[in-house]
Design an enzyme around this catalytic site. Structure first.
Site, PDB file in Angstrom:
ATOM      1  N   GLU A 151       7.584 -47.828 -21.554  1.00 15.91           N
ATOM      2  CA  GLU A 151       8.034 -46.921 -22.622  1.00 15.91           C
ATOM      3  C   GLU A 151       8.855 -45.786 -22.033  1.00 15.91           C
ATOM      4  OE1 GLU A 151       5.191 -45.598 -25.573  1.00 15.91           O
ATOM      5  OE2 GLU A 151       3.854 -47.231 -25.064  1.00 15.91           O
ATOM      6  N   HIS A 183       7.397 -47.648 -30.256  1.00 17.96           N
ATOM      7  CA  HIS A 183       6.180 -48.368 -30.629  1.00 17.96           C
ATOM      8  C   HIS A 183       5.792 -49.297 -29.479  1.00 17.96           C
ATOM      9  CE1 HIS A 183       3.236 -49.949 -33.427  1.00 17.96           C
ATOM     10  NE2 HIS A 183       3.543 -51.155 -32.972  1.00 17.96           N
ATOM     11  N   LYS A 232       1.615 -38.066 -37.329  1.00 16.20           N
ATOM     12  CA  LYS A 232       1.760 -37.683 -38.746  1.00 16.20           C
ATOM     13  C   LYS A 232       3.040 -38.307 -39.276  1.00 16.20           C
ATOM     14  CE  LYS A 232      -0.696 -34.755 -41.238  1.00 16.20           C
ATOM     15  NZ  LYS A 232      -1.891 -35.470 -41.124  1.00 16.20           N
TER      16      LYS A 232
HETATM   17  C1  GRF Z   1       2.814 -44.294 -26.915  1.00 19.31           C
HETATM   18  O1  GRF Z   1       2.136 -45.460 -26.603  1.00 19.31           O
HETATM   19  C2  GRF Z   1       3.804 -44.543 -28.037  1.00 19.31           C
HETATM   20  O2  GRF Z   1       4.326 -45.834 -28.042  1.00 19.31           O
HETATM   21  C3  GRF Z   1       2.981 -44.333 -29.255  1.00 19.31           C
HETATM   22  O3  GRF Z   1       2.092 -43.284 -28.900  1.00 19.31           O
HETATM   23  C4  GRF Z   1       1.916 -43.241 -27.501  1.00 19.31           C
HETATM   24  C5  GRF Z   1       2.257 -41.848 -27.051  1.00 19.31           C
HETATM   25  O4  GRF Z   1       1.970 -41.618 -25.710  1.00 19.31           O
HETATM   26  N1  GRF Z   1       3.803 -44.094 -30.415  1.00 19.31           N
HETATM   27  P1  GRF Z   1       2.395 -40.242 -25.060  1.00 19.31           P
HETATM   28  O5  GRF Z   1       1.801 -39.125 -25.900  1.00 19.31           O
HETATM   29  O6  GRF Z   1       3.896 -40.167 -25.014  1.00 19.31           O
HETATM   30  O7  GRF Z   1       1.798 -40.265 -23.685  1.00 19.31           O
END
Ligand code: GRF
Length: 196
Positions: free
Chosen positions: A177, A107, A89
């Site tokens: 990430e 991202h 959101k």
């Molecule tokens: C990740 O790929 C992040 O980059 C994007 O949404 C995804 C979230 O994954 N914004 P999670 O819910 O942290 O497993």
């Protein structure tokens, strides 16, 4: 600076978990004070409950004034940084305004490429593969009123393999990430990255 973090997530919350684990291992001077989701079924809320972190489902269905409710919680928990971890959101303008330069998003690509409206989840990785990019990556950036357009704080590259599918690429990027979000927060708390 000790980080008093509010984490916002809509789905699985694996990035949230990576931050929780990093804090537990003493890798970050901070605490996740509250978790907020717009989705009552979000696994992120279950993760928060398991760790005894206060957690709230806030959406236009549950609260008449979402912005006021969010800000009330931010003040109540003395939040100095907001971390969006798969929050689908748009944050209300009032919240962005009050916490300007203290809201982070992650991202799964190398912004400014492969960002903007519609660029989420597997769409991103599909577009990267279709464009025959040699590298994709991860970007941690500040959040402003426009999707994926705030200042970039940290980026790492991930190689695209010849036989990658959107799913396999997403999985490899997600592993990165988890590392980079924690690393960026650490750089903020130790003053290597100075937020305005
Ligand atoms: C990740 O790929 C992040 O980059 C994007 O949404 C995804 C979230 O994954 N914004 P999670 O819910 O942290 O497993």
């Amino acid at each position: 600076m000790k980080l008093n973090i509010a984490a916002f997530a809509s789905h699985g919350g694996s990035n949230l978990q990576a931050i929780i684990d990093g804090i537990k291992k003493g890798q970050l001077d901070g605490q996740i004070k509250v978790v907020i989701s717009n989705n009552s079924d979000s696994f992120a809320l279950i993760r928060a409950a398991r760790e005894n972190i206060p957690h709230f489902h806030i959406s236009a269905y549950t609260h008449e004034k979402v912005d006021e409710k969010i800000l009330e919680l931010m003040h109540m928990y003395d939040i100095n940084i907001i971390v969006l971890a798969g929050y689908m959101k748009k944050l209300p303008d009032k919240v962005i305004d009050e916490y300007r330069n203290h809201i982070l998003n992650i991202h799964p690509a190398l912004l400014p490429g492969f960002g903007g409206k519609g660029m989420y989840g597997l769409n991103v990785h599909r577009a990267v593969i279709e464009a025959k990019e040699e590298y994709t990556g991860v970007t941690v950036h500040l959040v402003n009123e426009n999707y994926d357009e705030g200042d970039i704080l940290h980026q790492i590259k991930v190689k695209v393999m010849k036989d990658d599918t959107p799913e396999s690429l997403a999985a490899r990027v997600l592993t990165e990430e988890h590392k980079i979000y924690l690393e960026t927060l650490k750089m903020i708390s130790t003053g290597k990255i100075m937020l305005k």
